[in-house]
Design a protein around this motif. Sequence first.
Motif, PDB file in Angstrom:
ATOM      1  N   MET A   1       0.702  -1.130  -0.067  1.00 28.22           N
ATOM      2  CA  MET A   1       0.089   0.053  -0.221  1.00 28.22           C
ATOM      3  C   MET A   1       1.133   1.203   0.127  1.00 28.22           C
ATOM      4  O   MET A   1       1.844   1.392   0.776  1.00 28.22           O
ATOM      5  N   TYR A  42      -2.722  -4.005  -7.357  1.00 31.03           N
ATOM      6  CA  TYR A  42      -3.560  -3.802  -6.025  1.00 31.03           C
ATOM      7  C   TYR A  42      -4.070  -2.879  -5.803  1.00 31.03           C
ATOM      8  O   TYR A  42      -5.354  -2.733  -5.247  1.00 31.03           O
ATOM      9  N   PHE A  46      -8.136  -2.692  -4.609  1.00 30.20           N
ATOM     10  CA  PHE A  46      -8.458  -2.111  -3.137  1.00 30.20           C
ATOM     11  C   PHE A  46      -9.418  -0.985  -3.218  1.00 30.20           C
ATOM     12  O   PHE A  46     -10.250  -0.969  -2.600  1.00 30.20           O
ATOM     13  N   TYR A 157      -3.510  -9.684  -4.406  1.00 27.88           N
ATOM     14  CA  TYR A 157      -4.813  -8.795  -4.158  1.00 27.88           C
ATOM     15  C   TYR A 157      -5.460  -9.283  -2.726  1.00 27.88           C
ATOM     16  O   TYR A 157      -6.088  -8.499  -2.224  1.00 27.88           O
ATOM     17  N   CYS A 289      -9.968  -3.774   6.337  1.00 23.63           N
ATOM     18  CA  CYS A 289     -11.319  -3.231   5.706  1.00 23.63           C
ATOM     19  C   CYS A 289     -12.635  -3.964   6.034  1.00 23.63           C
ATOM     20  O   CYS A 289     -13.694  -3.249   6.076  1.00 23.63           O
TER      21      CYS A 289
END
Length: 421
Positions: A1, A42, A46, A157, A289
Motif C-alpha cells: 500500500m 493492487y 483495493f 490482491y 477493511c
Amino acid sequence: MDEETRVFAEKHFQDLRDRLPVAASRTPDCVDFIENPDAFSYKDFFKGYLLPNVPCVFSRAFTEDWGSRKCWVTPDGKPNFDYLLQTYGDMVVPVANCGVQEYNSNPKEHMPLRDYIKYWKEYIQGDYSSPKGCLYLKDWHLCRDSSTEDVYSLPVYFSSDWLNEYWDAINVDDYRFVYMGPMGSWSPFHADIFRSYSWSVNVCGRKKWFLFPPGQEEALRDCHGNLPYNVTSSALLDVRLHPAYARCSTPLEVIQEAGEMLYVPSGWHHQVHNLDDTISINHNWVNGCNLAPMWHFLQQELHAVQQEIREWRDAMPDWHHHCQVIMKACTGINYEEFYQFLKIIAERRILTMAPGTTARAAANTGLSTQQAAFDASRIAEVLVSLIANPDFQRVDASAFSLQPGELLRQLEEAIPAAASL
C-alpha cells in the motif's frame, strides 16, 4: 500500500464513522471481469472492489502458472484422479452429503481421499447417481496438512490476510481450503465465517454462484426468522412462509469457468453449484477493511447466545462466562480470542512502525510502513469499541500478556509517526 492509497482508505472510513459498522456496499448490475493481470494493480483492486465491497471475477490468466492447474487436471480438463491418488491418496478428507440437510448445512464424515475418489469414479459411471448420495469434499485443510508451495501462489490482491496470519502465528488452524466434487454437488445458502472475505479459484470445472449483497438476506427469512437452505427452492414463493420474499432483489448470477478466480465480498450471502466435476481452492480472509463488520458480527452472535439462555441468567453461576464458552463452540471464536487475534496482528504492525526499524526487519513482517499504519488505525478503532464493551469488560483479562489499554496506547503512539513517513 502506498501513501495515496492509505489516505484514500482513511477518508473512506472517516466517511463511514457515523454509520453502523457494516460493510458499505453498492449493488452492481453485474460482476466485473478482470482480464489482464498486467493492467490491474493492487491499488485498482483495493479502491475498486475491496473498499466498495463488491465482487469481481479474475480471468484464468491470473492463475495460469499454478501447479494445481497443470498437475491436478487432465488434458481434456477433467480431474486427474491418478495424480491426486498418487500424491494425496492416503490423506483423510472431510466429505459432506449434499442430499441430507442438517440445519442449514450438510452432515460430514471423514475418509481417505482414495476412498472418496473411488466413490467419485463410481458416481460418474453410474450417470451421476449413487445409493450413497451426492458426496462433496469440502473444507479440506490441504495447506495445513501438507506442503502446497507447488500447488498455487497467493494472489497479491488477497495478501493482506489477517485470519491466516493469526492462525499461522499460533500454529493451530487455517482458513485455506480445497473443495472437490462431482457435477451436481453444491453448497447451501450462507455467508462466510466471521463476515470474512473469500476468494475461490476453479482448478478445473465450472461453478454457478448466486450472490446477494448485505441486507438482501433479510427478505429471504421465513416467518420464524430463519434463512433459507436453498434459494432456488419453490418454497420461497409461499407468501405465508416467506412474507418478505417479494422485496428481495434478483441475485447476481456468475458462471465461473475453469481457471477463473472469484472475489466474494464481506457479508455477501451466496449459494454455489458445481456444473461439472470441479476442484477449487478457496481462502477466507479478514483485514482492516472488514474488521469492523467482523466485530459487529461477533456482538450479534453473543447477543443471540445470551437470548437463547437468558432464562438461566440469575440461576447459573458465571452466566456471562458460559455465554462466551457457548459462543466459541458455535462461532469458532469468543471475545477473549478476538482480543488475542487483534493483539497478534497489532504487534507486527507496531514492530514495522517502530522508530529505528531497519528495512530488513520491516521486510521480515511482509508489510510496508503505510500498510502497517492503515492496519493499526483500523485495529485501534475496533479496540476502542471492544474495551468499552460491557461484555468484554466481564472477560477475565488477568492472563493477557498485554492489557488492552496498553495495546491501544502503543497503537495510538505509533500511528501518527508512521503515517507521516
